[in-house]
Design a protein around this motif. Structure first.
Motif, PDB file in Angstrom:
ATOM      1  N   GLU A   1      82.184  15.834  63.868  1.00 46.34           N
ATOM      2  CA  GLU A   1      80.893  15.763  63.193  1.00 46.34           C
ATOM      3  C   GLU A   1      79.816  16.048  64.224  1.00 46.34           C
ATOM      4  O   GLU A   1      79.789  15.434  65.288  1.00 46.34           O
ATOM      5  CB  GLU A   1      80.667  14.385  62.573  1.00 46.34           C
ATOM      6  CG  GLU A   1      79.334  14.293  61.852  1.00 46.34           C
ATOM      7  CD  GLU A   1      79.091  12.918  61.274  1.00 46.34           C
ATOM      8  OE1 GLU A   1      79.607  12.647  60.172  1.00 46.34           O
ATOM      9  OE2 GLU A   1      78.409  12.127  61.940  1.00 46.34           O
ATOM     10  N   PHE A   2      78.961  17.005  63.915  1.00 46.43           N
ATOM     11  CA  PHE A   2      77.867  17.397  64.802  1.00 46.43           C
ATOM     12  C   PHE A   2      76.546  17.044  64.143  1.00 46.43           C
ATOM     13  O   PHE A   2      76.345  17.370  62.962  1.00 46.43           O
ATOM     14  CB  PHE A   2      77.896  18.905  65.067  1.00 46.43           C
ATOM     15  CG  PHE A   2      79.136  19.372  65.757  1.00 46.43           C
ATOM     16  CD1 PHE A   2      79.215  19.383  67.134  1.00 46.43           C
ATOM     17  CD2 PHE A   2      80.229  19.804  65.024  1.00 46.43           C
ATOM     18  CE1 PHE A   2      80.363  19.821  67.777  1.00 46.43           C
ATOM     19  CE2 PHE A   2      81.377  20.240  65.649  1.00 46.43           C
ATOM     20  CZ  PHE A   2      81.452  20.246  67.038  1.00 46.43           C
ATOM     21  N   LYS A   3      75.646  16.405  64.880  1.00 42.67           N
ATOM     22  CA  LYS A   3      74.280  16.189  64.423  1.00 42.67           C
ATOM     23  C   LYS A   3      73.417  17.197  65.158  1.00 42.67           C
ATOM     24  O   LYS A   3      73.493  17.312  66.380  1.00 42.67           O
ATOM     25  CB  LYS A   3      73.803  14.772  64.735  1.00 42.67           C
ATOM     26  CG  LYS A   3      74.442  13.711  63.879  1.00 42.67           C
ATOM     27  CD  LYS A   3      73.847  12.360  64.164  1.00 42.67           C
ATOM     28  CE  LYS A   3      74.553  11.301  63.341  1.00 42.67           C
ATOM     29  NZ  LYS A   3      74.082   9.948  63.673  1.00 42.67           N
ATOM     30  N   LEU A   4      72.633  17.942  64.390  1.00 45.77           N
ATOM     31  CA  LEU A   4      71.772  18.963  64.966  1.00 45.77           C
ATOM     32  C   LEU A   4      70.311  18.657  64.694  1.00 45.77           C
ATOM     33  O   LEU A   4      69.964  18.181  63.608  1.00 45.77           O
ATOM     34  CB  LEU A   4      72.104  20.342  64.383  1.00 45.77           C
ATOM     35  CG  LEU A   4      73.438  20.920  64.829  1.00 45.77           C
ATOM     36  CD1 LEU A   4      74.511  20.635  63.809  1.00 45.77           C
ATOM     37  CD2 LEU A   4      73.303  22.392  65.073  1.00 45.77           C
ATOM     38  N   LEU A   5      69.483  18.979  65.675  1.00 47.49           N
ATOM     39  CA  LEU A   5      68.041  18.802  65.552  1.00 47.49           C
ATOM     40  C   LEU A   5      67.398  20.178  65.663  1.00 47.49           C
ATOM     41  O   LEU A   5      67.317  20.741  66.754  1.00 47.49           O
ATOM     42  CB  LEU A   5      67.506  17.869  66.639  1.00 47.49           C
ATOM     43  CG  LEU A   5      66.022  17.549  66.578  1.00 47.49           C
ATOM     44  CD1 LEU A   5      65.680  16.821  65.270  1.00 47.49           C
ATOM     45  CD2 LEU A   5      65.609  16.709  67.773  1.00 47.49           C
ATOM     46  N   PRO A   6      66.953  20.735  64.518  1.00 46.80           N
ATOM     47  CA  PRO A   6      66.300  22.039  64.537  1.00 46.80           C
ATOM     48  C   PRO A   6      64.814  21.904  64.891  1.00 46.80           C
ATOM     49  O   PRO A   6      64.291  20.783  64.939  1.00 46.80           O
ATOM     50  CB  PRO A   6      66.490  22.529  63.099  1.00 46.80           C
ATOM     51  CG  PRO A   6      66.496  21.277  62.292  1.00 46.80           C
ATOM     52  CD  PRO A   6      67.151  20.232  63.160  1.00 46.80           C
TER      53      PRO A   6
ATOM     54  N   GLY B   1      69.364  24.894  65.716  1.00 48.99           N
ATOM     55  CA  GLY B   1      69.113  23.556  66.227  1.00 48.99           C
ATOM     56  C   GLY B   1      69.961  23.228  67.431  1.00 48.99           C
ATOM     57  O   GLY B   1      70.928  23.918  67.751  1.00 48.99           O
ATOM     58  N   GLN B   2      69.578  22.156  68.069  1.00 49.07           N
ATOM     59  CA  GLN B   2      70.288  21.667  69.247  1.00 49.07           C
ATOM     60  C   GLN B   2      71.232  20.542  68.827  1.00 49.07           C
ATOM     61  O   GLN B   2      70.839  19.632  68.093  1.00 49.07           O
ATOM     62  CB  GLN B   2      69.292  21.145  70.272  1.00 49.07           C
ATOM     63  CG  GLN B   2      69.939  20.612  71.517  1.00 49.07           C
ATOM     64  CD  GLN B   2      68.905  20.117  72.515  1.00 49.07           C
ATOM     65  OE1 GLN B   2      67.705  20.173  72.276  1.00 49.07           O
ATOM     66  NE2 GLN B   2      69.377  19.615  73.638  1.00 49.07           N
ATOM     67  N   VAL B   3      72.477  20.595  69.290  1.00 47.51           N
ATOM     68  CA  VAL B   3      73.429  19.522  69.013  1.00 47.51           C
ATOM     69  C   VAL B   3      72.991  18.302  69.824  1.00 47.51           C
ATOM     70  O   VAL B   3      72.859  18.368  71.042  1.00 47.51           O
ATOM     71  CB  VAL B   3      74.868  19.938  69.382  1.00 47.51           C
ATOM     72  CG1 VAL B   3      75.821  18.760  69.230  1.00 47.51           C
ATOM     73  CG2 VAL B   3      75.323  21.112  68.524  1.00 47.51           C
ATOM     74  N   VAL B   4      72.744  17.193  69.130  1.00 47.62           N
ATOM     75  CA  VAL B   4      72.294  15.972  69.801  1.00 47.62           C
ATOM     76  C   VAL B   4      73.357  14.883  69.803  1.00 47.62           C
ATOM     77  O   VAL B   4      73.233  13.899  70.534  1.00 47.62           O
ATOM     78  CB  VAL B   4      70.972  15.426  69.194  1.00 47.62           C
ATOM     79  CG1 VAL B   4      69.835  16.402  69.441  1.00 47.62           C
ATOM     80  CG2 VAL B   4      71.128  15.132  67.708  1.00 47.62           C
ATOM     81  N   GLU B   5      74.391  15.054  68.975  1.00 46.61           N
ATOM     82  CA  GLU B   5      75.480  14.081  68.940  1.00 46.61           C
ATOM     83  C   GLU B   5      76.728  14.739  68.379  1.00 46.61           C
ATOM     84  O   GLU B   5      76.648  15.566  67.476  1.00 46.61           O
ATOM     85  CB  GLU B   5      75.097  12.878  68.075  1.00 46.61           C
ATOM     86  CG  GLU B   5      76.102  11.754  68.107  1.00 46.61           C
ATOM     87  CD  GLU B   5      75.648  10.547  67.291  1.00 46.61           C
ATOM     88  OE1 GLU B   5      76.524   9.887  66.715  1.00 46.61           O
ATOM     89  OE2 GLU B   5      74.436  10.278  67.211  1.00 46.61           O
ATOM     90  N   THR B   6      77.856  14.363  68.948  1.00 48.61           N
ATOM     91  CA  THR B   6      79.143  14.867  68.484  1.00 48.61           C
ATOM     92  C   THR B   6      80.101  13.701  68.368  1.00 48.61           C
ATOM     93  O   THR B   6      80.114  12.829  69.229  1.00 48.61           O
ATOM     94  CB  THR B   6      79.731  15.887  69.479  1.00 48.61           C
ATOM     95  OG1 THR B   6      78.795  16.933  69.664  1.00 48.61           O
ATOM     96  CG2 THR B   6      81.029  16.461  68.977  1.00 48.61           C
ATOM     97  N   GLU B   7      80.886  13.690  67.302  1.00 43.81           N
ATOM     98  CA  GLU B   7      81.859  12.624  67.092  1.00 43.81           C
ATOM     99  C   GLU B   7      83.173  13.241  66.637  1.00 43.81           C
ATOM    100  O   GLU B   7      83.195  14.119  65.786  1.00 43.81           O
ATOM    101  CB  GLU B   7      81.320  11.672  66.022  1.00 43.81           C
ATOM    102  CG  GLU B   7      82.105  10.420  65.858  1.00 43.81           C
ATOM    103  CD  GLU B   7      81.417   9.463  64.892  1.00 43.81           C
ATOM    104  OE1 GLU B   7      82.109   8.994  63.977  1.00 43.81           O
ATOM    105  OE2 GLU B   7      80.204   9.231  65.030  1.00 43.81           O
ATOM    106  N   LEU B   8      84.268  12.775  67.230  1.00 40.54           N
ATOM    107  CA  LEU B   8      85.604  13.226  66.843  1.00 40.54           C
ATOM    108  C   LEU B   8      86.307  12.062  66.173  1.00 40.54           C
ATOM    109  O   LEU B   8      86.389  10.976  66.734  1.00 40.54           O
ATOM    110  CB  LEU B   8      86.391  13.688  68.074  1.00 40.54           C
ATOM    111  CG  LEU B   8      87.850  14.087  67.847  1.00 40.54           C
ATOM    112  CD1 LEU B   8      87.943  15.311  66.949  1.00 40.54           C
ATOM    113  CD2 LEU B   8      88.534  14.358  69.181  1.00 40.54           C
TER     114      LEU B   8
END
Length: 105
Positions: free
Chosen positions: A72-77, A54-61
């Motif tokens: 925290e990584f949000k991924l969209l496969p 998947g593609q990382v669409v959001e990252t939070e530290l």
């Protein structure tokens, strides 16, 4: 007209502390990387892309109360069902996942 100017000025004053807080967070994260307390984001992004589909669409530290930093990584496969992966920012170890996680084989 004066009311509009006053309202705009008040909104500017209310937004300024939020912008400063965001700048402070950025500085704290930069200092943590420089001090070696957390890994650089680019390194962990490469690991996420290598390990998960998947593609990382959001990252939070985030830094917790106990000074533990996490990414925290949000991924969209390709399936379209987004999922999350949480990593320890200091080690890169997976702390947890949420949703239909897809690991590469």
């Amino acid at each position: 007209m004066r009311r509009q100017i006053l309202a705009a000025a008040l909104l500017g004053l209310l937004a300024a502390p939020a912008a400063r807080a965001g700048d402070d967070d950025h500085e704290r994260a930069r200092h943590a990387v420089e001090a070696g307390r957390i890994l650089p984001l680019v390194r962990l992004l490469a690991e996420i892309e290598r390990r998960f589909v998947g593609q990382v669409v959001e990252t939070e530290l985030d830094d917790d109360d106990d000074d533990r930093w996490t990414y925290e990584f949000k991924l969209l496969p390709p399936s379209g069902r987004m999922y999350k992966v949480e990593l320890d920012a200091a080690t890169g170890a997976v702390i947890g996942t949420k949703g239909p996680v897809q690991e590469r084989r």
